[in-house]
Design a protein around this motif. Structure first.
Motif: not given
Length: 339
Positions: A195-220
């Motif tokens: 997704l060219s993004a960073v995921g933020v998870m709560d490892r106690n709840k096993s949930t994805l709380d946020a998705t932070w897209p990287l700047p446009a064009g920055d991939k892999l």
């Protein structure tokens, strides 16, 4: 005559300047450990045994795990027939090695003294990256996705004390790379590479709380590191090669700098406020001037696909794995970290 003296003086000044630059380089090459008998193919990750003076290196495409002596800088053992080893965890208290074997779809457990197998935890196909929570003794393992031909990946939670899988966390992208854990809280950051993004998870709840897209064009985005004290999360992309610093509370991009390509490993040096990026052709060292400002400090000559490295702060050493290529044997370069 005056012209010759001027040339000699200029050469002398240049030599002195070069010598001073080398003296003040952030890394000094102090040893090279030959790794004979390997064919072309990538390494993947290191793991240290500081007290035991050992360093483990996974030879992914050679299907070996190499054991190095950090006191003598020698290869002391080779574990054979390890099925595409990726990440590795050493548990000193259990005297065990947990090796992620991608082709076995498992985390294999080995006795760290005899190097003999003692257990196995099955995970999905293409298991690769890990993060270890020393407080809970939980091991997080990324698997699935592209090689499993699924539109999602998995992060398996393993009880390392009992070599037992507790659960799988489903991530809605077919490509997840590095994961890092917050020590002061329950968050887990992961590179959602698909997704060219960073995921933020709560490892106690096993949930994805946020998705932070990287700047446009920055991939892999593959490598990741964390400066928890300054609330800075570091991500490196391969297309194009960039070091990106994010605010770890908000996901805001703080800095973005060109970096070496094909980075696989990144280390944050809290003592010297540096970042070490191992990539194809060079080892980039960035200086953290403060939490918001970064600059390239040095480009240390690397080698073809030498993208596996580790900082061992306790030893003041940085290790870089150089694969076999053409007529040059594989080796590990040992650098002393300079103040």
């Amino acid at each position: 005559m005056k012209q010759k003296l001027a040339v000699i003086l200029a050469l002398f000044v240049a030599l002195v300047a070069s010598s001073k630059a080398q003296d003040h380089a952030p890394l000094k090459l102090v040893a090279t450990i030959p790794l004979p008998g390997l064919h072309d193919g990538d390494f993947d990750h290191f793991a240290p045994d500081v007290d035991g003076h050992r360093l483990f290196l996974t030879g992914e495409e050679n299907e070996k795990v190499l054991v190095l002596d950090t006191s003598t800088n020698n290869l002391i053992h080779t574990m054979e027939d390890v099925k595409a080893p990726h990440a590795i965890l050493f548990r000193k208290d259990l005297k065990k090695l947990f090796i992620v074997e991608g082709d076995a779809s498992a985390v294999k457990v080995y006795d760290s003294e005899s190097y003999q197998p003692v257990g196995e935890i099955k995970v999905s196909i293409d298991a690769d990256s890990i993060a270890y929570d020393a407080a809970t003794h939980h091991l997080y393992v990324v698997s699935g996705g592209r090689e499993a031909h699924t539109p999602y990946s998995l992060i398996s939670v393993i009880d390392a004390d009992n070599s037992k899988k507790l659960r799988d966390i489903k991530i809605n992208t077919n490509h997840v790379e590095a994961i890092v854990l917050e020590k002061s809280g329950p968050r887990m950051f992961c590179n959602l590479t698909g997704l060219s993004a960073v995921g933020v998870m709560d490892r106690n709840k096993s949930t994805l709380d946020a998705t932070w897209p990287l700047p446009a064009g920055d991939k892999l985005n593959v490598a990741m590191a964390f400066d928890e004290a300054n609330h800075r999360l570091f991500v490196v992309t391969r297309n194009p090669g960039k070091l990106i610093a994010l605010n770890s509370d908000s996901g805001k991009v703080i800095a973005s700098l060109p970096a070496v390509g094909m980075v696989d490993d990144m280390s944050y040096d809290a003592q010297h406020k540096r970042l070490y990026l191992a990539g194809d052709g060079s080892l980039d060292v960035f200086e953290q001037k403060d939490a918001d400002h970064y600059a390239l400090l040095a480009k240390v000559p690397g080698a073809f696909r030498a993208k596996t490295g580790i900082l061992v702060p306790e030893l003041h050493r940085y290790y870089l794995a150089v694969p076999h290529h053409e007529n040059k044997d594989a080796e590990v370069r040992v650098y002393e970290v300079q103040p």
